[in-house]
Design a protein around this motif. Structure first.
Motif, PDB file in Angstrom:
ATOM      1  N   VAL A 123      -1.397  40.183   3.329  1.00 28.13           N
ATOM      2  CA  VAL A 123      -2.268  39.130   2.813  1.00 28.13           C
ATOM      3  C   VAL A 123      -3.036  38.569   4.005  1.00 28.13           C
ATOM      4  O   VAL A 123      -2.439  38.051   4.944  1.00 28.13           O
ATOM      5  CB  VAL A 123      -1.454  38.018   2.115  1.00 28.13           C
ATOM      6  CG1 VAL A 123      -2.375  36.902   1.639  1.00 28.13           C
ATOM      7  CG2 VAL A 123      -0.651  38.588   0.955  1.00 28.13           C
ATOM      8  N   ILE A 124      -4.362  38.702   3.966  1.00 27.29           N
ATOM      9  CA  ILE A 124      -5.189  38.300   5.098  1.00 27.29           C
ATOM     10  C   ILE A 124      -6.341  37.415   4.630  1.00 27.29           C
ATOM     11  O   ILE A 124      -6.943  37.668   3.590  1.00 27.29           O
ATOM     12  CB  ILE A 124      -5.717  39.537   5.864  1.00 27.29           C
ATOM     13  CG1 ILE A 124      -6.466  39.126   7.127  1.00 27.29           C
ATOM     14  CG2 ILE A 124      -6.564  40.437   4.974  1.00 27.29           C
ATOM     15  CD1 ILE A 124      -6.747  40.286   8.064  1.00 27.29           C
ATOM     16  N   GLU A 125      -6.625  36.385   5.398  1.00 22.77           N
ATOM     17  CA  GLU A 125      -7.669  35.455   5.018  1.00 22.77           C
ATOM     18  C   GLU A 125      -9.063  36.001   5.315  1.00 22.77           C
ATOM     19  O   GLU A 125      -9.258  36.756   6.259  1.00 22.77           O
ATOM     20  CB  GLU A 125      -7.474  34.130   5.759  1.00 22.77           C
ATOM     21  CG  GLU A 125      -7.766  34.184   7.247  1.00 22.77           C
ATOM     22  CD  GLU A 125      -8.933  33.293   7.659  1.00 22.77           C
ATOM     23  OE1 GLU A 125     -10.081  33.617   7.295  1.00 22.77           O
ATOM     24  OE2 GLU A 125      -8.693  32.307   8.369  1.00 22.77           O
ATOM     25  N   THR A 126     -10.026  35.633   4.474  1.00 21.89           N
ATOM     26  CA  THR A 126     -11.450  35.816   4.755  1.00 21.89           C
ATOM     27  C   THR A 126     -12.144  34.615   4.132  1.00 21.89           C
ATOM     28  O   THR A 126     -12.537  34.631   2.963  1.00 21.89           O
ATOM     29  CB  THR A 126     -11.990  37.137   4.159  1.00 21.89           C
ATOM     30  OG1 THR A 126     -11.137  38.219   4.566  1.00 21.89           O
ATOM     31  CG2 THR A 126     -13.402  37.418   4.669  1.00 21.89           C
ATOM     32  N   ALA A 127     -12.294  33.553   4.917  1.00 21.12           N
ATOM     33  CA  ALA A 127     -12.668  32.258   4.368  1.00 21.12           C
ATOM     34  C   ALA A 127     -14.161  32.125   4.099  1.00 21.12           C
ATOM     35  O   ALA A 127     -14.572  31.392   3.197  1.00 21.12           O
ATOM     36  CB  ALA A 127     -12.209  31.142   5.319  1.00 21.12           C
ATOM     37  N   GLY A 162      -3.589  56.474   9.670  1.00 20.89           N
ATOM     38  CA  GLY A 162      -2.530  57.062   8.874  1.00 20.89           C
ATOM     39  C   GLY A 162      -1.634  56.055   8.182  1.00 20.89           C
ATOM     40  O   GLY A 162      -0.802  56.435   7.353  1.00 20.89           O
ATOM     41  N   ARG A 163      -1.798  54.774   8.519  1.00 20.08           N
ATOM     42  CA  ARG A 163      -1.007  53.732   7.846  1.00 20.08           C
ATOM     43  C   ARG A 163      -1.835  53.147   6.711  1.00 20.08           C
ATOM     44  O   ARG A 163      -2.990  52.743   6.915  1.00 20.08           O
ATOM     45  CB  ARG A 163      -0.599  52.639   8.834  1.00 20.08           C
ATOM     46  CG  ARG A 163       0.373  53.128   9.906  1.00 20.08           C
ATOM     47  CD  ARG A 163       0.612  52.057  10.966  1.00 20.08           C
ATOM     48  NE  ARG A 163       1.238  50.875  10.418  1.00 20.08           N
ATOM     49  CZ  ARG A 163       2.546  50.691  10.289  1.00 20.08           C
ATOM     50  NH1 ARG A 163       3.380  51.672  10.653  1.00 20.08           N
ATOM     51  NH2 ARG A 163       3.045  49.594   9.817  1.00 20.08           N
ATOM     52  N   ASN A 164      -1.262  53.105   5.521  1.00 20.02           N
ATOM     53  CA  ASN A 164      -1.990  52.616   4.364  1.00 20.02           C
ATOM     54  C   ASN A 164      -1.080  51.762   3.502  1.00 20.02           C
ATOM     55  O   ASN A 164       0.031  52.171   3.176  1.00 20.02           O
ATOM     56  CB  ASN A 164      -2.541  53.786   3.540  1.00 20.02           C
ATOM     57  CG  ASN A 164      -3.505  53.318   2.462  1.00 20.02           C
ATOM     58  OD1 ASN A 164      -4.346  52.457   2.708  1.00 20.02           O
ATOM     59  ND2 ASN A 164      -3.387  53.880   1.274  1.00 20.02           N
ATOM     60  N   TYR A 165      -1.529  50.575   3.185  1.00 21.59           N
ATOM     61  CA  TYR A 165      -0.781  49.656   2.323  1.00 21.59           C
ATOM     62  C   TYR A 165      -1.786  48.707   1.676  1.00 21.59           C
ATOM     63  O   TYR A 165      -2.905  48.534   2.172  1.00 21.59           O
ATOM     64  CB  TYR A 165       0.269  48.872   3.121  1.00 21.59           C
ATOM     65  CG  TYR A 165      -0.170  48.428   4.500  1.00 21.59           C
ATOM     66  CD1 TYR A 165      -1.025  47.335   4.674  1.00 21.59           C
ATOM     67  CD2 TYR A 165       0.267  49.110   5.641  1.00 21.59           C
ATOM     68  CE1 TYR A 165      -1.418  46.930   5.932  1.00 21.59           C
ATOM     69  CE2 TYR A 165      -0.134  48.714   6.911  1.00 21.59           C
ATOM     70  CZ  TYR A 165      -0.978  47.623   7.054  1.00 21.59           C
ATOM     71  OH  TYR A 165      -1.386  47.227   8.309  1.00 21.59           O
ATOM     72  N   PRO A 166      -1.427  48.102   0.553  1.00 19.54           N
ATOM     73  CA  PRO A 166      -2.365  47.192  -0.114  1.00 19.54           C
ATOM     74  C   PRO A 166      -2.666  45.968   0.745  1.00 19.54           C
ATOM     75  O   PRO A 166      -1.769  45.364   1.327  1.00 19.54           O
ATOM     76  CB  PRO A 166      -1.646  46.812  -1.412  1.00 19.54           C
ATOM     77  CG  PRO A 166      -0.224  47.180  -1.209  1.00 19.54           C
ATOM     78  CD  PRO A 166      -0.180  48.277  -0.212  1.00 19.54           C
ATOM     79  N   ILE A 167      -3.951  45.645   0.817  1.00 19.55           N
ATOM     80  CA  ILE A 167      -4.442  44.502   1.597  1.00 19.55           C
ATOM     81  C   ILE A 167      -5.078  43.521   0.619  1.00 19.55           C
ATOM     82  O   ILE A 167      -6.043  43.870  -0.077  1.00 19.55           O
ATOM     83  CB  ILE A 167      -5.459  44.967   2.654  1.00 19.55           C
ATOM     84  CG1 ILE A 167      -4.813  45.941   3.633  1.00 19.55           C
ATOM     85  CG2 ILE A 167      -6.068  43.770   3.378  1.00 19.55           C
ATOM     86  CD1 ILE A 167      -5.800  46.664   4.522  1.00 19.55           C
ATOM     87  N   TYR A 168      -4.544  42.313   0.559  1.00 20.33           N
ATOM     88  CA  TYR A 168      -5.038  41.309  -0.378  1.00 20.33           C
ATOM     89  C   TYR A 168      -5.801  40.229   0.375  1.00 20.33           C
ATOM     90  O   TYR A 168      -5.318  39.682   1.364  1.00 20.33           O
ATOM     91  CB  TYR A 168      -3.877  40.679  -1.158  1.00 20.33           C
ATOM     92  CG  TYR A 168      -3.330  41.579  -2.238  1.00 20.33           C
ATOM     93  CD1 TYR A 168      -3.783  41.477  -3.550  1.00 20.33           C
ATOM     94  CD2 TYR A 168      -2.387  42.555  -1.935  1.00 20.33           C
ATOM     95  CE1 TYR A 168      -3.283  42.312  -4.543  1.00 20.33           C
ATOM     96  CE2 TYR A 168      -1.888  43.398  -2.923  1.00 20.33           C
ATOM     97  CZ  TYR A 168      -2.334  43.260  -4.220  1.00 20.33           C
ATOM     98  OH  TYR A 168      -1.845  44.099  -5.200  1.00 20.33           O
TER      99      TYR A 168
END
Length: 263
Positions: free
Chosen positions: A179-183, A213-219
């Protein structure tokens, strides 16, 4: 571990609640206005509060929640944060002027709220969950968190701008969800940089720090309500979001209040 999104907006409006996540039933990460959607019984079950920093959109509900449930609990609500965050709360909120000092009532020996200082890089075990304190880059002392109760980590950046140390550690973790911010939108990128938040332009640079090569859901979280649609459109210009096409680099999604995840 169950992650419940109580609030993930950068400001308030109808249907918009500020940052707060409930992990299982007993750990709260940040205490924004989303806490107000919990019932009294649900609030009573919270033993630990992990704060990323002292800004109002992340702590606004903490004094009100304490007032609502503290006298009905048999032990203090344990608030974990950087010492700078604790100092700010004591000076500006729990100061007997803005709000009673719940860390000293009903008695200093048995208060309604207890404060527990954290340091970046520290690890702790809370209610069966492994918590690591991650670095953040913001206008006040700030952190993010990586939390796991099983194989993969739920990672929350908190409020941050460019943050090489964060990615160095994230690339060592088995991340199940980021979970990463983008304000701010790109048209406000200068304001974002001055206030140490991300815009889609800066987000693209940050996501390039993820090991290949690393992949995961980013919200995406913490968008300003008036700019949410524009921010997501600008993100799609550099990285397609679901439904996925042939040029997808990252699995980017929009976080919404009310979502629940099992990790």
């Amino acid at each position: 571990m169950k992650v419940r999104v109580l609030g993930c907006s950068g400001a308030i409006a109808k249907g918009c609640r500020t940052t707060s996540f409930l992990l299982d039933h007993d750990v709260l990460v940040d205490a924004g206005t989303g806490v107000g959607d919990l019932t009294l019984d649900e609030m009573r079950g919270i033993d630990h509060v992990l704060l990323t920093h002292s800004h109002l959109d992340h702590v606004a509900a903490l004094p009100l929640m304490a007032d609502a449930i503290a006298s009905q609990r048999t032990s203090p609500i344990q608030v974990h944060a950087l010492q700078g965050t604790i100092d700010a709360l004591k000076t500006h909120i729990f100061n007997d002027t803005i709000w009673p000092d719940f860390s000293r009532i009903p008695t200093p020996e048995a208060p309604f709220v207890s404060f527990h200082p954290l340091t970046i890089g520290q690890t702790l075990l809370l209610a069966g969950k492994y918590v690591e304190v991650l670095p953040a880059v913001h206008t006040v002392p700030a952190v993010g968190y990586a939390v796991a109760a099983g194989a993969g980590y739920w990672v929350f950046t908190g409020d941050t701008e460019r943050n090489p140390a964060l990615w160095a550690r994230i690339n060592q973790l088995n991340v199940a969800m980021l979970v990463i911010e983008t304000a701010f939108s790109n048209r406000e990128r200068d304001l974002a940089k001055r206030s140490l938040h991300l815009s889609p332009h800066a987000l693209a640079i940050e996501l390039d720090c993820i090991d290949k090569g690393r992949n995961y859901p980013i919200y995406i979280t913490h968008t300003k309500p008036a700019e949410t649609d524009l921010i997501m459109a600008e993100i799609q210009r550099f990285d397609q979001t679901a439904p996925f096409g042939p040029n997808v680099t990252h699995d980017i999604r929009w976080l919404r209040a009310g979502q629940e995840f099992e990790l």
